[in-house]
Design an enzyme around this catalytic site. Structure first.
Site, PDB file in Angstrom:
ATOM      1  N   SER A  79      54.023  52.406  38.753  1.00 44.44           N
ATOM      2  CA  SER A  79      52.892  53.186  38.986  1.00 44.44           C
ATOM      3  C   SER A  79      51.596  52.681  38.961  1.00 44.44           C
ATOM      4  O   SER A  79      50.742  53.306  39.057  1.00 44.44           O
ATOM      5  CB  SER A  79      52.718  54.262  37.960  1.00 44.44           C
ATOM      6  OG  SER A  79      53.019  53.818  36.705  1.00 44.44           O
ATOM      7  N   THR A 206      49.227  55.782  35.101  1.00 45.39           N
ATOM      8  CA  THR A 206      48.233  54.928  35.531  1.00 45.39           C
ATOM      9  C   THR A 206      47.720  54.211  34.182  1.00 45.39           C
ATOM     10  O   THR A 206      47.959  55.013  33.359  1.00 45.39           O
ATOM     11  CB  THR A 206      46.905  55.821  35.895  1.00 45.39           C
ATOM     12  OG1 THR A 206      47.198  56.601  37.322  1.00 45.39           O
ATOM     13  CG2 THR A 206      45.637  55.415  35.846  1.00 45.39           C
ATOM     14  N   THR A 224      45.753  52.258  39.299  1.00 49.82           N
ATOM     15  CA  THR A 224      46.963  52.775  39.805  1.00 49.82           C
ATOM     16  C   THR A 224      47.412  52.585  40.925  1.00 49.82           C
ATOM     17  O   THR A 224      46.528  52.268  42.114  1.00 49.82           O
ATOM     18  CB  THR A 224      46.587  54.134  39.388  1.00 49.82           C
ATOM     19  OG1 THR A 224      47.980  55.170  39.560  1.00 49.82           O
ATOM     20  CG2 THR A 224      45.577  54.924  40.477  1.00 49.82           C
ATOM     21  N   ARG A 234      45.247  59.235  50.802  1.00 55.10           N
ATOM     22  CA  ARG A 234      44.966  60.139  49.634  1.00 55.10           C
ATOM     23  C   ARG A 234      44.377  59.038  48.534  1.00 55.10           C
ATOM     24  O   ARG A 234      45.031  58.066  48.138  1.00 55.10           O
ATOM     25  CB  ARG A 234      46.314  60.905  49.169  1.00 55.10           C
ATOM     26  CG  ARG A 234      45.834  61.620  48.020  1.00 55.10           C
ATOM     27  CD  ARG A 234      46.365  60.954  46.575  1.00 55.10           C
ATOM     28  NE  ARG A 234      46.344  61.844  45.382  1.00 55.10           N
ATOM     29  CZ  ARG A 234      46.328  61.241  44.250  1.00 55.10           C
ATOM     30  NH1 ARG A 234      46.508  60.164  43.959  1.00 55.10           N
ATOM     31  NH2 ARG A 234      46.311  62.223  43.238  1.00 55.10           N
ATOM     32  N   THR A 257      44.509  60.185  32.858  1.00 50.80           N
ATOM     33  CA  THR A 257      45.798  60.278  33.782  1.00 50.80           C
ATOM     34  C   THR A 257      46.436  61.416  34.040  1.00 50.80           C
ATOM     35  O   THR A 257      45.968  62.517  33.418  1.00 50.80           O
ATOM     36  CB  THR A 257      46.949  59.340  32.973  1.00 50.80           C
ATOM     37  OG1 THR A 257      48.021  58.945  33.800  1.00 50.80           O
ATOM     38  CG2 THR A 257      47.053  59.910  31.652  1.00 50.80           C
ATOM     39  N   GLY A 258      47.127  61.414  35.088  1.00 50.77           N
ATOM     40  CA  GLY A 258      47.957  62.640  35.385  1.00 50.77           C
ATOM     41  C   GLY A 258      47.576  63.089  37.019  1.00 50.77           C
ATOM     42  O   GLY A 258      47.041  62.131  37.871  1.00 50.77           O
TER      43      GLY A 258
HETATM   44  C1  SD4 Z   1      46.397  59.977  40.553  1.00 55.71           C
HETATM   45  N1  SD4 Z   1      45.808  60.116  38.381  1.00 55.71           N
HETATM   46  O1  SD4 Z   1      46.319  59.123  41.512  1.00 55.71           O
HETATM   47  C2  SD4 Z   1      46.540  59.307  39.110  1.00 55.71           C
HETATM   48  C3  SD4 Z   1      47.906  59.188  38.699  1.00 55.71           C
HETATM   49  C4  SD4 Z   1      48.458  59.211  37.321  1.00 55.71           C
HETATM   50  O2  SD4 Z   1      49.691  60.000  35.733  1.00 55.71           O
HETATM   51  O3  SD4 Z   1      47.618  58.967  36.451  1.00 55.71           O
HETATM   52  N2  SD4 Z   1      49.509  59.657  37.198  1.00 55.71           N
HETATM   53  O4  SD4 Z   1      46.219  60.964  40.774  1.00 55.71           O
END
Ligand code: SD4
Length: 345
Positions: A79, A206, A224, A234, A257-258
């Site tokens: 990731s 991330t 990330t 994107r 994160t997320g």
């Molecule tokens: C994103 N926030 O590209 C990042 C991905 C991530 O846990 O953190 N995922 O949207």
């Protein structure tokens, strides 16, 4: 006229005021520093690297850059950086940003072929008049600065992508690895174990890292490969100053994160820092920001994960996520641990 008695009374009074000031100054300066915190279990190894700098009295900015380079270079981490899962076209596109205690910041978005986007982001900050470079422009800048052009797509990530192509269903999974932890408690599950146990890839996570150095200066970094199987081009929250990362040296620093779209909508990390400015503890500031996201769309929030992580000027830290399973890692001279973040669900 100031007689001798009045003079003595006055000196005693100002003397005690001075010692009071000294005491409160001592209390204020007794912040928990240096300290570094970062997202997820894999933040632990990143913190260890950052600590080599922080523990030796180095700068928070250098520490966060060095720290997040660990997962960036780790092919097992799908990731972040090298070995990250690609977009739907099979291209690994990286997002990263960095911010220091003076409000300087740099960011790269949708950068391909470079192992350490965080270091490119730092050079955008230090060597250009800009804050953000994207795509081909970011790549050209990186190459001109001497970064090596490499293939970021490892055979393992390519395999996961080809498997995904069979259904081509875009469905961000909520921190799969951590949810699988109960089924198979190991410190790290590799991609094929995740795939077997969950019936799909771990398609996001991330590293966001914030630190305070011995001088009390804050900095942060966030990097990330973004949401796996995203549309080409994107960009998530991670490289956006204020969304994926924010640092205000008077108050504190935060990262996220997320699902980035949700974090962007509330300018999440900036929101967390502003809540700390209003007096909220790091954990409560993160909780308030999470509540803001959930309030907007409670139904949608049931199926997505967002987690915030924050550090204030006293060296207090905290986190909060929508779903359980969000973890973060802490390292200071007195502690080194992985902590389960609190969550709404
Ligand atoms: C994103 N926030 O590209 C990042 C991905 C991530 O846990 O953190 N995922 O949207």
């Amino acid at each position: 006229m100031l007689n001798r008695r009045k003079f003595l009374e006055l000196s005693a009074f100002t003397g005690s005021l001075l010692s009071l000031n000294k005491k409160s100054w001592a209390r204020a300066s007794a912040a928990n520093k240096p300290i570094v915190i970062s997202t997820w279990d894999f933040g632990k190894d990143a913190n260890t690297e950052a600590w080599k700098i922080l523990g030796a009295g180095g700068k928070a900015l250098d520490a966060v850059e060095a720290g997040v380079k660990i997962p960036e270079a780790d092919p097992k981490n799908q990731s972040v950086g090298y070995g990250g899962l690609p977009d739907r076209d099979g291209r690994v596109t990286l997002d990263a940003c960095i911010m220091d205690h003076l409000g300087n910041c740099g960011s790269v978005m949708c950068l391909e072929h470079i192992m350490h986007p965080i270091s490119v982001a730092r050079l955008v900050m230090e060597k250009t008049p800009h804050v953000v470079l994207v795509g081909d422009g970011a790549l050209q800048f990186a190459l001109a600065e001497g970064f090596e052009k490499i293939n970021l797509l490892t055979p393992e990530s390519e395999k996961v992508w080809k498997e995904w192509l069979k259904t081509s269903k875009y469905e961000p999974k909520i921190n799969i690895e951590n949810q699988l932890y109960d089924k198979k408690p190991t410190s790290y599950l590799d991609a094929s174990q995740v795939y077997d146990l969950a019936g799909g890839p771990n398609n996001h996570d991330t590293i966001g890292m914030v630190a305070m150095d011995a001088n009390g200066n804050l900095s942060g970094a966030c990097t990330t490969s973004g949401m796996a199987f995203k549309m080409h081009g994107r960009v998530g929250d991670s490289p956006i100053i204020g969304a994926g990362l924010y640092v205000d040296n008077e108050v504190g620093a935060a990262t996220s994160t997320g699902v980035g779209e949700e974090v962007i909508r509330c300018v999440g990390s900036h929101l967390v820092v502003e809540l700390m400015r209003q007096g909220y503890s790091p954990e409560n500031a993160c909780r308030k920001a999470v509540e803001r996201i959930v309030k907007r769309n409670p139904e949608k929030a049931k199926t997505l994960q967002v987690g915030f992580l924050a550090l204030n000027k006293k060296g207090e830290y905290g986190a909060y996520a929508i779903q359980k399973g969000f973890t973060y890692a802490v390292k200071s001279s007195s502690e080194e641990k992985i902590i389960p973040g609190k969550s709404m669900v």
